[in-house]
Design a protein around this motif. Structure first.
Motif, PDB file in Angstrom:
ATOM      1  N   VAL A  52       8.794  34.645  37.938  1.00 13.55           N
ATOM      2  CA  VAL A  52       9.990  33.850  38.242  1.00 13.55           C
ATOM      3  C   VAL A  52      10.431  34.232  39.640  1.00 13.55           C
ATOM      4  O   VAL A  52      10.772  35.382  39.912  1.00 13.55           O
ATOM      5  CB  VAL A  52      11.114  34.102  37.226  1.00 13.55           C
ATOM      6  N   VAL A  53      10.422  33.252  40.554  1.00 14.79           N
ATOM      7  CA  VAL A  53      10.659  33.537  41.968  1.00 14.79           C
ATOM      8  C   VAL A  53      11.748  32.633  42.516  1.00 14.79           C
ATOM      9  O   VAL A  53      11.906  31.491  42.085  1.00 14.79           O
ATOM     10  CB  VAL A  53       9.342  33.375  42.779  1.00 14.79           C
ATOM     11  N   GLY A  54      12.505  33.164  43.477  1.00 17.64           N
ATOM     12  CA  GLY A  54      13.566  32.385  44.107  1.00 17.64           C
ATOM     13  C   GLY A  54      14.469  33.296  44.913  1.00 17.64           C
ATOM     14  O   GLY A  54      14.375  34.531  44.848  1.00 17.64           O
ATOM     15  N   GLU A  55      15.373  32.691  45.674  1.00 18.03           N
ATOM     16  CA  GLU A  55      16.314  33.446  46.493  1.00 18.03           C
ATOM     17  C   GLU A  55      17.321  34.184  45.622  1.00 18.03           C
ATOM     18  O   GLU A  55      17.495  33.888  44.443  1.00 18.03           O
ATOM     19  CB  GLU A  55      17.073  32.497  47.431  1.00 18.03           C
ATOM     20  N   SER A  56      18.044  35.120  46.226  1.00 13.22           N
ATOM     21  CA  SER A  56      19.128  35.801  45.523  1.00 13.22           C
ATOM     22  C   SER A  56      20.186  34.776  45.105  1.00 13.22           C
ATOM     23  O   SER A  56      20.542  33.893  45.886  1.00 13.22           O
ATOM     24  CB  SER A  56      19.776  36.857  46.434  1.00 13.22           C
ATOM     25  N   GLY A  57      20.654  34.903  43.871  1.00  7.37           N
ATOM     26  CA  GLY A  57      21.683  34.002  43.379  1.00  7.37           C
ATOM     27  C   GLY A  57      21.155  32.748  42.720  1.00  7.37           C
ATOM     28  O   GLY A  57      21.940  31.867  42.346  1.00  7.37           O
ATOM     29  N   ILE A 218       7.203  38.853  31.844  1.00  7.34           N
ATOM     30  CA  ILE A 218       7.947  38.069  32.828  1.00  7.34           C
ATOM     31  C   ILE A 218       8.273  38.984  33.999  1.00  7.34           C
ATOM     32  O   ILE A 218       8.908  40.025  33.817  1.00  7.34           O
ATOM     33  CB  ILE A 218       9.238  37.473  32.227  1.00  7.34           C
ATOM     34  N   ILE A 219       7.813  38.620  35.181  1.00  6.33           N
ATOM     35  CA  ILE A 219       8.060  39.400  36.389  1.00  6.33           C
ATOM     36  C   ILE A 219       8.992  38.602  37.289  1.00  6.33           C
ATOM     37  O   ILE A 219       8.698  37.452  37.637  1.00  6.33           O
ATOM     38  CB  ILE A 219       6.753  39.707  37.147  1.00  6.33           C
ATOM     39  N   ILE A 220      10.114  39.199  37.666  1.00  4.33           N
ATOM     40  CA  ILE A 220      11.110  38.533  38.507  1.00  4.33           C
ATOM     41  C   ILE A 220      11.031  39.106  39.912  1.00  4.33           C
ATOM     42  O   ILE A 220      10.996  40.330  40.096  1.00  4.33           O
ATOM     43  CB  ILE A 220      12.521  38.741  37.931  1.00  4.33           C
ATOM     44  N   SER A 221      11.000  38.231  40.910  1.00  2.00           N
ATOM     45  CA  SER A 221      10.935  38.693  42.297  1.00  2.00           C
ATOM     46  C   SER A 221      11.372  37.580  43.242  1.00  2.00           C
ATOM     47  O   SER A 221      11.330  36.401  42.897  1.00  2.00           O
ATOM     48  CB  SER A 221       9.511  39.146  42.643  1.00  2.00           C
ATOM     49  N   HIS A 222      11.792  37.979  44.435  1.00  2.00           N
ATOM     50  CA  HIS A 222      12.061  37.001  45.492  1.00  2.00           C
ATOM     51  C   HIS A 222      10.826  36.819  46.378  1.00  2.00           C
ATOM     52  O   HIS A 222      10.800  35.943  47.238  1.00  2.00           O
ATOM     53  CB  HIS A 222      13.226  37.482  46.362  1.00  2.00           C
TER      54      HIS A 222
END
Length: 334
Positions: A52-57, A218-222
Motif C-alpha cells: 500500500v503506497v501513497g503520500e503522507s496523509g 500488507i506492507i505500507i510505505s511511501h
C-alpha cells in the motif's frame, strides 16, 4: 502456497473522523468530517504480499488500524476469511488479536525498554495461553528468534533493546509478531528508521516469512521502489481512495493513473536512458476536511479534463485484476 485462498478483504471500507476546524477568519471552530478512508476495496491471499503506497496523509495507516481492529469502521465490511470482523466483542477481539499482528515503524519505540528480549517474545505466548509451561515458551521464543536471523538465540535472549542495533531490534519485532503464527501481518514503514545498508536484509526476511509460513502480508510505505521489491500486488492510495491496484510489475510497466506515474517519476532510477513524458505534479495534497469536487487528484493532475472537476470517477477494470479510478479510462471520460 495457494494464491486463491483469500485471507483478508475489505468491501467499501470507510472511516470518518469528526474534527474541529476554523473557517476563514472566524474564531469559532466548527465540527467537520474528515474522510480518512473512503470506500476502498482491497484483498490479500495466502502467501501473498500487498503493498500500500501513497503520500503522507493518504489513509495508509488508518487502513492498517481498521484491519487490526484499532479503529471501528464508519461503514463497509472487513472480512477475515468468511467472517465479518468489522465490529467484534471484547472476547472476540482477544481471539482475533492472535490472528492479526503488526510490525511498527520504529523498533525502539515499539519494544518495552524494561523487558529483556526473552520477555518480549514470551509475553504474547503467555497472554494467549500457548505452551505448556515457561520452558516450552522459552524454547518457542528461541526458535522464532533464530528464524528471524538472530543466531545463536541464547546470545540475545538476556539482552535489553538498548543493547541491540536498529536492525536487530526490528528482527525482534518481527519475531514477536510471528511467534503467535498469525493469519496476516501488517508492516507499517518497516525499514524507514533503519540504515540503508540493512534494509534489504529486513525486507528479504519479511518476504521469506510471509511465503514460507503462507501468511497474508500488507506492507505500507511511501516509497514505491521498496514496494516493488517486496510486494506481489500494489494498491496506490490518494486522499482516502485506492486510485490504482493490480499486479506490482504490471503497475510498474503499464501504470494508468497520473498519480501512480508521478510516484514512479519521483523514485530514483539508475537507468540514464529511462525517460518520463509526464510532468511532475505540483502543489500539496488538498485539505482532507475540504475535499475538491469530482476527482480528488484533479487540482494537481496534468491530464485534468473538465469532467474531472465535476464528477467522481468510477473504478475501471483494465484486465488481469488491474483496476484504476480515473476518467481517462471510464465511459464518462471518453
Amino acid at each position: 502456497m495457494d494464491n486463491n485462498v483469500r485471507v483478508i478483504e475489505t468491501k467499501n471500507l470507510r472511516k470518518e473522523f469528526n474534527v474541529k476546524v476554523k473557517r476563514d477568519d472566524s474564531k469559532v471552530k466548527e465540527v467537520a468530517t474528515l474522510k480518512a478512508v473512503d470506500g476502498i476495496n482491497i484483498y490479500v491471499n495466502q502467501g501473498e504480499t500487498l503493498g500500500v503506497v501513497g503520500e503522507s496523509g493518504c489513509g495508509k495507516t488508518t487502513t492498517a488500524k481498521l484491519l487490526l481492529g484499532l479503529h471501528t469502521p464508519t461503514g463497509g465490511k472487513i472480512l477475515l476469511g468468511d467472517n465479518d470482523i468489522s465490529h467484534l466483542t471484547k472476547k472476540e477481539m482477544k481471539h482475533f488479536r492472535r490472528r492479526a499482528q503488526m510490525i511498527f515503524q520504529d523498533p525502539y519505540e515499539s519494544l518495552n525498554p524494561r523487558f529483556k528480549i526473552k520477555d518480549t517474545i514470551m509475553e504474547p505466548l503467555e497472554i494467549h495461553g500457548i505452551g505448556i509451561n515457561k520452558e516450552e515458551r522459552y524454547q518457542m521464543a528461541k526458535k522464532i528468534l533464530e528464524e528471524s536471523g538472530l543466531k545463536p538465540a541464547d546470545q540475545f535472549m538476556e539482552r535489553f533493546p538498548h543493547e541491540m542495533s536498529g536492525g536487530q531490534r526490528q528482527r525482534v519485532a518481527i519475531a514477536r509478531a510471528l511467534v503467535l503464527s498469525p493469519d496476516f501481518i501488517i508492516a507499517d514503514e518497516p525499514v524507514s528508521m533503519l540504515d540503508v545498508s540493512i534494509r534489504a536484509g529486513i525486507l528479504k526476511l519479511l518476504r521469506n516469512m510471509i511465503t514460507t509460513r503462507n501468511l497474508a502480508g500488507i506492507i505500507i510505505s511511501h516509497d514505491i521502489s521498496l514496494i516493488r521489491y517486496i510486494s506481489d500486488r500494489t494498491a496506490v492510495m490518494y486522499l482516502g481512495k485506492v486510485v490504482e491496484q493490480g499486479n506490482t510489475e504490471e503497475i510498474i510497466e503499464k501504470r494508468y493513473h497520473p498519480y501512480t506515474e508521478a510516484l514512479l517519476e519521483a523514485a530514483p532510477n539508475p537507468d540514464p536512458e529511462l525517460k518520463f513524458s509526464l510532468k511532475k505534479i505540483t502543489g500539496e495534497a488538498p485539505n482532507p476536511v475540504d475535499l475538491p469536487t469530482g476527482c480528488r487528484f484533479h487540482p494537481r493532475c496534468p491530464k485534468c479534463m473538465d469532467i474531472c472537476k465535476r464528477m467522481e470517477p468510477r473504478e475501471v477494470d483494465m484486465g488481469n485484476g488491474h483496476r484504476v479510478l480515473c476518467h481517462l479510462y471510464s465511459e464518462d471520460g471518453e
